[in-house]
Design an enzyme around this catalytic site. Structure first.
Site, PDB file in Angstrom:
ATOM      1  N   ARG A  63       0.807  -1.218   0.000  1.00  0.00           N
ATOM      2  CA  ARG A  63       0.000   0.000   0.000  1.00  0.00           C
ATOM      3  C   ARG A  63       0.840   1.267   0.000  1.00  0.00           C
ATOM      4  O   ARG A  63       0.364   2.340  -0.352  1.00  0.00           O
ATOM      5  CB  ARG A  63      -0.919   0.003   1.239  1.00  0.00           C
ATOM      6  CG  ARG A  63      -2.084  -0.942   1.143  1.00  0.00           C
ATOM      7  CD  ARG A  63      -2.867  -0.910   2.444  1.00  0.00           C
ATOM      8  NE  ARG A  63      -2.061  -1.376   3.548  1.00  0.00           N
ATOM      9  CZ  ARG A  63      -2.179  -2.582   4.092  1.00  0.00           C
ATOM     10  NH1 ARG A  63      -3.077  -3.418   3.629  1.00  0.00           N
ATOM     11  NH2 ARG A  63      -1.421  -2.949   5.089  1.00  0.00           N
ATOM     12  N   SER A  64       2.084   1.175   0.402  1.00  0.00           N
ATOM     13  CA  SER A  64       2.948   2.344   0.562  1.00  0.00           C
ATOM     14  C   SER A  64       3.282   2.990  -0.784  1.00  0.00           C
ATOM     15  O   SER A  64       3.843   2.333  -1.668  1.00  0.00           O
ATOM     16  CB  SER A  64       4.243   1.916   1.252  1.00  0.00           C
ATOM     17  OG  SER A  64       5.287   2.823   1.008  1.00  0.00           O
TER      18      SER A  64
END
Length: 278
Positions: A63-64
């Site tokens: 998700r980063s």
């Protein structure tokens, strides 16, 4: 055994802050897509995770945005990464093994046969320098062209990404139930700088795709989910985003992780707003 070399930025590039990724991992498996999107190795506190690999090893969280920037760059260079998920919530970033890789205990971190590189922007420049071959368009060796790319990278880490954090982190980490309008406006003001960059060509540093585009699109695509890009006000930026989304490796390297993050944040917002109404 290869000698381990550590490469770090001379100045903090704000590539990823611990709390931001820690927040993501704290609710990692609330979204079904997280369970199937990546076939990953066991937890980092298993010592087998830190063994050497023939491929460059990327310690990451999907998700980063900064981790996605590295994945986009590797895909553009056709570099096959050994992806190793770091469970920050579980404290895997604080193990002695991981702290030897990165004493700042942040992700992403790249281990390329013993050469350890931290900070997403530095990782992307490292990959381009090492694996681009004769075509250096992603990160030109010409010092004038390179400084322009660097300036765009610093705009991402100094202006774009921090404003995304101001929107997303309070929702994930501090239980906030709405996105304040001033933070949306603050994010959208940063689009103006990108719009002006795009007056000289289809990409942020001119006529060629560079790592500045790949780093920035990971951030901008995230920002746009919460602070929409006004096509009338920022037409070039809107077209640039569509241009990057058309890259053959964009979906696997950025879109899938982006959807995990957006679904998480919007799910939390909806849940809290429902609780407030009841």
């Amino acid at each position: 055994m290869a000698t381990r070399t550590h490469l770090h930025a001379d100045v903090p590039l704000v590539a990823i802050l611990l709390d931001f990724d820690s927040s993501f991992d704290s609710v990692a498996f609330r979204i079904p897509a997280v369970q199937v999107a990546f076939a990953l190795r066991p937890a980092i506190n298993n010592k087998t995770r830190l063994r050497m690999s023939n491929k460059p090893v990327l310690y990451f969280a999907p998700r980063s945005p900064p981790c996605r920037a590295v994945m986009l760059t590797a895909a553009a260079l056709d570099v096959d990464l050994d992806l190793r998920l770091v469970n920050v919530k579980g404290g895997e970033h604080m193990t002695p093994e991981f702290l030897k890789l990165n004493p700042q205990h942040t992700i992403p971190v790249l281990d390329d046969n013993g050469t350890v590189v931290s900070d997403s922007h530095v990782i992307c420049s490292y990959l381009a320098d090492k694996y681009a071959g004769e075509n250096d368009s992603l990160y030109p060796k010409d010092p004038v062209k390179r400084r322009l790319v660097d300036a765009r990278l610093y705009y991402d880490c100094g202006h774009l990404f921090p404003r995304v954090r101001f929107i997303v982190e309070p929702i994930i980490y501090f239980g906030v139930s709405e996105v304040p309008e001033d933070r949306v406006t603050y994010m959208q003001r940063a689009y103006d700088g990108l719009e002006h960059c795009l007056t000289t060509g289809p990409y942020l540093a001119g006529s060629e795709l560079t790592i500045a585009d790949l780093c920035s699109v990971a951030t901008v695509s995230t920002a746009a989910a919460f602070a929409p890009i006004d096509a009338d006000k920022y037409p070039k930026l809107k077209q640039w985003l569509e241009r990057l989304q058309a890259l053959p490796y964009y979906k696997a390297s950025n879109q899938e992780g982006l959807e995990m993050l957006v679904n998480l944040v919007k799910g939390l917002l909806a849940e809290r707003q429902q609780q407030n109404e009841s």
